[in-house]
Design a protein around this motif. Structure first.
Motif, short mmCIF file in Angstrom:
data_model
loop_
_atom_site.label_atom_id
_atom_site.label_comp_id
_atom_site.label_asym_id
_atom_site.label_seq_id
_atom_site.Cartn_x
_atom_site.Cartn_y
_atom_site.Cartn_z
N ALA A 149 -26.75 -20.75 -33.20
CA ALA A 149 -25.58 -20.30 -32.45
C ALA A 149 -25.15 -18.90 -32.89
CB ALA A 149 -24.43 -21.29 -32.61
N ALA A 150 -25.24 -18.63 -34.19
CA ALA A 150 -24.88 -17.31 -34.70
C ALA A 150 -25.81 -16.24 -34.14
CB ALA A 150 -24.94 -17.30 -36.23
N LEU A 151 -27.12 -16.55 -34.07
CA LEU A 151 -28.07 -15.58 -33.53
C LEU A 151 -27.95 -15.45 -32.03
CD1 LEU A 151 -30.26 -13.91 -35.09
CD2 LEU A 151 -29.26 -15.75 -36.41
N LEU A 152 -27.59 -16.53 -31.36
CA LEU A 152 -27.43 -16.48 -29.90
C LEU A 152 -26.31 -15.52 -29.51
CD1 LEU A 152 -28.77 -17.84 -27.45
CD2 LEU A 152 -26.90 -19.49 -27.46
N ALA A 153 -25.31 -15.37 -30.36
CA ALA A 153 -24.23 -14.43 -30.09
C ALA A 153 -24.75 -13.00 -29.98
CB ALA A 153 -23.16 -14.52 -31.17
N SER A 154 -25.80 -12.68 -30.75
CA SER A 154 -26.40 -11.35 -30.65
C SER A 154 -27.11 -11.17 -29.32
CB SER A 154 -27.38 -11.13 -31.80
OG SER A 154 -26.71 -11.02 -33.04
N GLU A 155 -27.76 -12.22 -28.84
CA GLU A 155 -28.39 -12.14 -27.52
C GLU A 155 -27.34 -11.93 -26.44
OE1 GLU A 155 -31.77 -14.74 -26.08
OE2 GLU A 155 -30.12 -15.61 -24.93
N GLN A 156 -26.23 -12.64 -26.55
CA GLN A 156 -25.15 -12.50 -25.58
C GLN A 156 -24.58 -11.08 -25.60
OE1 GLN A 156 -23.03 -15.77 -27.25
NE2 GLN A 156 -23.65 -17.21 -25.66
N LEU A 157 -24.53 -10.48 -26.79
CA LEU A 157 -24.11 -9.09 -26.90
C LEU A 157 -25.06 -8.18 -26.13
CD1 LEU A 157 -22.58 -6.66 -28.10
CD2 LEU A 157 -24.00 -6.91 -30.15
N GLY A 158 -26.36 -8.39 -26.28
CA GLY A 158 -27.34 -7.57 -25.57
C GLY A 158 -27.21 -7.70 -24.07
N VAL A 159 -26.98 -8.92 -23.59
CA VAL A 159 -26.77 -9.14 -22.15
C VAL A 159 -25.55 -8.35 -21.67
CG1 VAL A 159 -26.10 -10.86 -20.43
CG2 VAL A 159 -27.89 -11.39 -22.09
N ALA A 160 -24.45 -8.46 -22.40
CA ALA A 160 -23.21 -7.78 -22.01
C ALA A 160 -23.38 -6.26 -22.04
CB ALA A 160 -22.08 -8.20 -22.92
N GLU A 161 -24.08 -5.74 -23.05
CA GLU A 161 -24.27 -4.29 -23.14
C GLU A 161 -25.05 -3.76 -21.95
OE1 GLU A 161 -24.25 -3.23 -27.90
OE2 GLU A 161 -26.13 -3.89 -26.99
N TRP A 162 -26.13 -4.46 -21.58
CA TRP A 162 -26.93 -4.01 -20.44
C TRP A 162 -26.09 -4.02 -19.17
CZ3 TRP A 162 -28.16 -5.67 -15.63
CH2 TRP A 162 -29.20 -4.99 -14.96
N CYS A 163 -25.34 -5.08 -18.95
CA CYS A 163 -24.52 -5.19 -17.74
C CYS A 163 -23.49 -4.08 -17.67
CB CYS A 163 -23.84 -6.55 -17.69
SG CYS A 163 -24.96 -7.94 -17.38
N LEU A 164 -22.85 -3.77 -18.79
CA LEU A 164 -21.83 -2.73 -18.80
C LEU A 164 -22.47 -1.35 -18.56
CD1 LEU A 164 -18.97 -1.70 -19.21
CD2 LEU A 164 -19.39 -1.72 -21.69
N GLU A 165 -23.55 -1.05 -19.27
CA GLU A 165 -24.18 0.26 -19.14
C GLU A 165 -24.75 0.48 -17.74
OE1 GLU A 165 -27.05 0.44 -22.25
OE2 GLU A 165 -25.54 0.24 -23.84
N THR A 166 -25.35 -0.55 -17.18
CA THR A 166 -25.93 -0.44 -15.84
C THR A 166 -24.85 -0.28 -14.79
OG1 THR A 166 -27.81 -1.80 -16.52
CG2 THR A 166 -27.45 -1.58 -14.16
N THR A 167 -23.76 -1.00 -14.95
CA THR A 167 -22.65 -0.89 -14.00
C THR A 167 -21.99 0.48 -14.08
OG1 THR A 167 -22.25 -3.26 -14.19
CG2 THR A 167 -20.48 -1.93 -13.26
N LEU A 168 -21.81 0.97 -15.30
CA LEU A 168 -21.20 2.29 -15.48
C LEU A 168 -22.06 3.37 -14.81
CD1 LEU A 168 -18.99 4.02 -16.77
CD2 LEU A 168 -20.37 4.10 -18.86
N ALA A 169 -23.37 3.29 -14.98
CA ALA A 169 -24.26 4.27 -14.34
C ALA A 169 -24.18 4.17 -12.82
CB ALA A 169 -25.69 4.04 -14.82
#
Length: 331
Positions: free
Chosen positions: A199-219
């Motif tokens: 679960a602790a490591l899955l939080a890092s994956e969720q961070l990566g998902v959120a970062e991509w979504c934010l960066e792609t939307t901003l662009a």
């Protein structure tokens, strides 16, 4: 203890991101999930053997890198950013953690060398607070080694029947696993602790998902025009993106804390916050992309599905918040 990334972690990120950019582009992942083999086993072989992620958590005495959860978290972030269809989480995190705790050196050597992929036959919907024996398992069909925990003992099993079933997350298939004969007793383990680590490591994956979504939307909102102005120049859109940015910054701090200082409190904090953030940012990405965000051809739906599937994997946000309340003495 610092939450900042070390030079070694930056180098690892660069190597993984470069490979994924070349071999796991959005179009490649979309094509892959429509095929009969959702997992990209050629990509996994390169990640496992050439970059060495399969043995990241394995001690050097067994042929691994002897790294920590921090480095594994960096890999999880990058795989989340690409929604890469590879069994790193199921094999190199969950199964490897189980083998480490059991002291199964021979099996660890095979995993570290990238010779085999393993899967811990535990339902993805199980949590550190609620151990389930029935449910759908992730990564089982891509694994040569199947592991099962019975009464606190880890066994290697053979002959299990793996039936792949439709999954919300097209990039992480799940299967119904039944039967199988115990062929080796590997050692005693605490399944709750293993799931907490996951679960602790899955939080890092969720961070990566959120970062991509934010960066792609901003662009996108910078180059999408309405009324002769970029959509991103409208104040309402700016406010929404600013709120998302703050959420992602907090998610990064929570994820890094969970892998830098692993504990039930840091895990529950990261798992509860990052699960909700990943879903929220992905939903906003779909909406702010307008009509194109609702199409199959745009990859944002893969990220929303990964976020929703991760939200119920190894404990829901509510499960983790309830556990956190008890850990800090709140009613």
């Amino acid at each position: 203890m610092t939450l900042l990334y070390s030079p070694d972690e930056d180098d690892l990120r660069s190597a993984v991101r470069s490979l994924l950019a070349d071999r796991a582009s959005s179009s490649a992942v979309l094509a892959r999930v429509e095929s009969a083999q959702p997992y990209d086993l050629d990509l996994w072989k390169t990640l496992a053997q050439e970059i060495g992620v399969a043995g990241l958590l394995v001690p050097e005495e067994y042929g691994g890198a002897g790294a920590t959860a921090r480095e594994a978290g960096v890999v999880m972030e990058e795989l989340g950013r690409a929604v890469a269809p590879v069994p790193f989480f199921t094999s190199s995190v969950l199964a490897t953690k189980a083998l480490l705790d059991a002291g199964a050196g021979e099996e660890l050597e095979r995993l570290a060398a990238g010779e085999v992929t393993a899967a811990l036959l535990v339902p993805l919907a199980a949590s550190p607070y609620k151990i389930l024996t029935e449910g759908l398992v992730a990564g089982a069909e891509a694994a040569e080694v199947h592991l099962r925990v019975e009464e606190g003992v880890l066994y290697r099993v053979e002959g299990a029947t793996v039936e792949v079933v439709p999954s919300l997350d097209l990039t992480r298939p799940v299967a119904r696993v039944s039967g199988g004969e115990r062929v080796a007793r590997l050692g005693e383990v605490d399944l709750g602790e293993i799931l907490g680590f996951g679960a602790a490591l899955l939080a890092s994956e969720q961070l990566g998902v959120a970062e991509w979504c934010l960066e792609t939307t901003l662009a996108y909102v910078k180059q999408r025009y309405q009324f002769a102005r970029p959509v991103g120049s409208f104040q309402a859109i700016k406010h929404r993106l600013a709120d998302l940015w703050l959420d992602v910054v907090r998610a990064r701090a929570a994820a890094r804390n969970a892998v830098a200082e692993p504990s039930p409190i840091s895990t529950a904090t990261a798992a509860s916050w990052n699960s909700s953030v990943a879903v929220h940012v992905a939903e906003e990405a779909v909406q702010l992309h307008g009509g194109i965000g609702m199409t199959w051809e745009h990859p944002v739906h893969l990220y929303l599905k990964r976020a929703k599937a991760d939200e119920i994997a190894l404990g829901t946000p509510g499960d983790h918040r309830e556990a956190l309340a008890g850990l800090v003495g709140l009613d």
